[in-house]
Design a protein around this motif. Structure first.
Motif, mmCIF file in Angstrom:
data_model
loop_
_atom_site.group_PDB
_atom_site.id
_atom_site.type_symbol
_atom_site.label_atom_id
_atom_site.label_comp_id
_atom_site.label_asym_id
_atom_site.label_seq_id
_atom_site.Cartn_x
_atom_site.Cartn_y
_atom_site.Cartn_z
ATOM 1 N N GLY A 75 36.177 7.574 35.964
ATOM 2 C CA GLY A 75 35.609 6.321 35.507
ATOM 3 C C GLY A 75 36.548 5.462 34.693
ATOM 4 N N ARG A 76 37.791 5.914 34.538
ATOM 5 C CA ARG A 76 38.771 5.136 33.778
ATOM 6 C C ARG A 76 39.909 4.677 34.686
ATOM 7 N N ALA A 118 46.950 8.229 47.004
ATOM 8 C CA ALA A 118 47.213 6.789 47.065
ATOM 9 C C ALA A 118 45.918 6.000 47.168
ATOM 10 N N ASP A 119 44.921 6.560 47.866
ATOM 11 C CA ASP A 119 43.632 5.875 47.994
ATOM 12 C C ASP A 119 42.928 5.737 46.650
ATOM 13 N N ARG A 120 43.272 6.589 45.690
ATOM 14 C CA ARG A 120 42.628 6.537 44.375
ATOM 15 C C ARG A 120 43.362 5.628 43.399
#
Length: 696
Positions: free
Chosen positions: A117-118, A146-148
């Motif tokens: 959540g940060r 990378a998607d995150r």
């Protein structure tokens, strides 16, 4: 293990490897530091200084008027003049240094990770094509990571020190993602902007270059990044290159965690390295030390570590690795967007002919094979698709050189099928003219050059023989598998003998394991070990080595192939007058055989061999003359070779039976060690040719 902790562990592993390399290079670094302390500004090899000075002048790194006034103020030899040019570029920057730096900074973005959540600043990256961004593998280890993450461009202050408007963009690893843990790089696609434009069109991108001459020992580097996740910062001037290893460089720039993935620039704002780790001070057991000299503990934070230097991955090493990737056509096309200087052209799908690609500047031309690796034989890239009928050679115009009494002939090597002889002749001439200009000689018109062409006939003949034996397409094979096939087809084990002799000349151990880094465990057995050793020890890839030796083997052992090639060349050769014969690669073997068949009225005043395998006994013993010999018709013989050219591994010729041969070792660009353009563009090579053409 949480992703953030995994990233920290990988960064610490990279730092430990950097510290190990730093320790192993202590002797070289201390030598450099002693020379710097003694007042030697750039303690590098004279060849490196010459290439660096030339690149600075070519790229406008210092004004020509400043160079002229400085060098002409006192009598300087060539080495001193080169050092003076480099020093001027370090001390006296043109006004464009600042705006060009601003333009380079625009390509740099902060990489931020979404976690629990940060949003946590995680590293730095920079655009290297309209769609691709480069960073470290420890920053983006895989596609899912990378998607995150996302990118923040313009995370900086404005000229008025006010916060700029940050622009967020997402990664697109499904379109392209490549990474390597050893070289610690990741290359990933970025989604288009909201208006549909690729990010490089919005923020610009850095043109990566595989060429040498971008930096010498003692020069300064500049780094732009996001240390500790802060707004964009730049480290300038107090940052000297200390050691240049094969794949890494060490420098003194002050960087902090978060700069991982930052570009390392020279003063012309060319990317020379990818920053990936600080070098921590360690004790005799390799344990990391704090700034107060005590042992560092993992809970104390990276800020407590005594960082003594920094390590970057050489961009040329990254490009060399990218050239070896097996990619589908769509991803190969995306990679090709890095541009011509990267030597990563677009591959050709199996079963199709080589496609036309845009012309490249003479210095950076480098054709690519359908595997995306540089084609070693000729020049590069203006060769076009030809009609179904076989192309023929080109004659020089009658008014060339003394009204046709003197002839310049280019004799090409392998892998020239399907190409336009006119385009090839222009490319060879462009390379030679570049060298002639450096030598202060008159240039040559392509129309004045003879260009015998046997590429299509050789390919057709060899293809027919492969079909008759039920062979599979080479495009379907790895380099190792192709080598196994070539060895099986070679009579009396000749192909294997060539590879083993070349590897032995390159220093391959006779017993025990052979380093095969980057080439996989499939390379087993004596000749596969030889192939792997050659590829690891030179700047020529395994696939090219395997196929070059295959073609040499076919030519020397198949009488029909040899006779067809020689007859085809003789169809486009002058019959009388003086001859200057320039040969390359397989063409050097063809050329030495050809001399015995030249008309008596043709006077061979100069024979030039470049990138030649003639120095290997397995090759020269199968010449028509049967072993090393000095062709009687050749008045002068000049042999140019590059120490990192695997094909020329037998140079200089050692057997006294060769007679008097003038040898010149040249330093060709990485990944183009076997390129004829590189050889011809060398001042020493071109000067020898120019002298023969000017001789009364």
């Amino acid at each position: 293990m949480p992703a953030t902790e995994t990233a920290r562990e990988e960064l610490r592993r990279q730092a430990a490897d950097a510290a190990r390399r730093y320790g192993e290079s202590t002797t070289e670094r201390e030598r450099v530091e002693e020379q710097l302390a003694a007042g030697i500004s750039f303690p590098d090899a004279p060849e490196a200084l010459a290439m660096r000075a030339e690149r600075i002048l070519d790229r406008g790194g210092v004004s020509s008027s400043a160079v002229v006034s400085s060098i002409h103020a006192e009598a300087l030899g060539l080495p001193e003049a080169n050092e003076r040019i480099i020093n001027l570029s370090n001390e006296l920057q043109a006004w464009s240094f600042l705006p060009r730096g601003t333009r380079a900074a625009g390509t740099v973005a902060r990489i931020t990770m979404r976690h629990a959540g940060r949003e946590l600043p995680h590293g730095t990256g920079f655009l290297v094509s309209p769609r691709l961004l480069m960073t470290n593998q420890h920053v983006l280890p895989d596609e899912s990571f990378a998607d995150r993450c996302f990118l923040e461009f313009n995370a900086q202050v404005t000229i008025d020190n006010a916060p700029d408007s940050v622009i967020r963009m997402e990664f697109d690893p499904d379109t392209f993602f490549a990474a390597d843990k050893r070289l610690d790089f990741a290359l990933v696609a970025v989604t288009p902007a909201m208006d549909g434009r690729p990010p490089g069109e919005v923020f610009g991108w850095n043109r990566l270059s595989a060429q040498v001459g971008k930096l010498v020992i003692g020069e300064r580097v500049n780094i732009i990044g996001h240390p500790n996740g802060r707004l964009k910062e730049i480290a300038l001037r107090d940052n000297t290159l200390l050691v240049r290893l094969d794949e890494f460089i060490h420098y003194t720039t002050d960087t902090e965690p978060g700069n991982s993935g930052s570009p390392v620039f020279n003063d012309q704002w060319e990317v020379v390295a990818l920053h990936h780790s600080g070098v921590p001070r360690t004790d005799a057991q390799g344990r990391v030390l704090r700034k107060d000299g005590g042992l560092w503990q993992s809970g104390e934070g990276d800020e407590a570590i005594d960082w003594i230097a920094n390590e970057g991955v050489r961009i040329s090493s990254v490009l060399k690795h990218l050239a070896t990737l097996r990619l589908d056509p769509a991803r190969r096309a995306v990679l090709a967007e890095l541009g011509p200087d990267s030597a990563l052209g677009q591959g050709i799908p199996p079963g199709t002919k080589e496609a036309a690609v845009p012309p490249l500047p003479a210095q950076t031309a480098g054709a690519t094979s359908r595997r995306g690796t540089p084609v070693p034989e000729a020049t590069a890239a203006t060769a076009t698709v030809v009609a179904a009928e076989q192309a023929v050679g080109l004659r020089a115009r009658g008014s060339a050189f003394d009204g046709g009494g003197r002839h310049l002939v280019f004799l090409h090597g392998r892998s020239q099928q399907g190409k336009d002889p006119k385009a090839l002749r222009r490319e060879w001439t462009a390379g030679l003219n570049q060298g002639l200009t450096r030598a202060g000689s008159d240039t040559v018109d392509p129309a004045d050059v003879w260009f015998p062409y046997y590429g299509d006939r050789l390919a057709a003949l060899m293809g027919a023989k492969e079909a008759a034996h039920g062979g599979v397409e080479c495009e379907d094979l790895t380099a190792a598998s192709a080598a196994e096939r070539f060895a099986a087809e070679s009579p009396s084990g000749f192909y294997e003998q060539m590879l083993v002799e070349a590897a032995n000349k390159a220093g391959m151990p006779q017993d025990g394991p052979v380093a095969t880094e980057g080439f996989g465990s499939a390379l087993v057995g004596r000749f596969q070990r030889s192939l792997s050793w050659l590829a690891a020890k030179t700047d020529v890839d395994a696939w090219t080595i395997a196929t070059v030796f295959r073609d040499v083997s076919r030519y020397l052992n198949d009488r029909e192939v040899r006779d067809t090639v020689l007859d085809t060349v003789l169809e486009t050769m002058p019959t009388s007058g003086e001859l200057v014969l320039i040969t390359h690669s397989l063409g050097t073997v063809v050329g030495v055989d050809l001399i015995s068949r030249l008309p008596a009225a043709l006077d061979l005043t100069l024979l030039v061999t470049a990138g030649s395998p003639l120095g290997m006994n397995t090759v020269n013993e199968r010449l028509l003359a049967g072993g090393p010999h000095r062709p009687e018709k050749a008045r002068q013989w000049f042999n140019a070779w590059c120490p990192t050219d695997a094909v020329a591994i037998g140079c200089p010729f050692e057997d006294p039976r060769w007679g008097k041969v003038t040898h010149l070792a040249v330093a060709n660009a990485r990944d183009r060690a076997h390129s004829i353009n590189e050889y011809l563009a060398h001042k020493g090579v071109a000067d020898e040719i120019g002298g023969a053409l000017r001789r009364p």
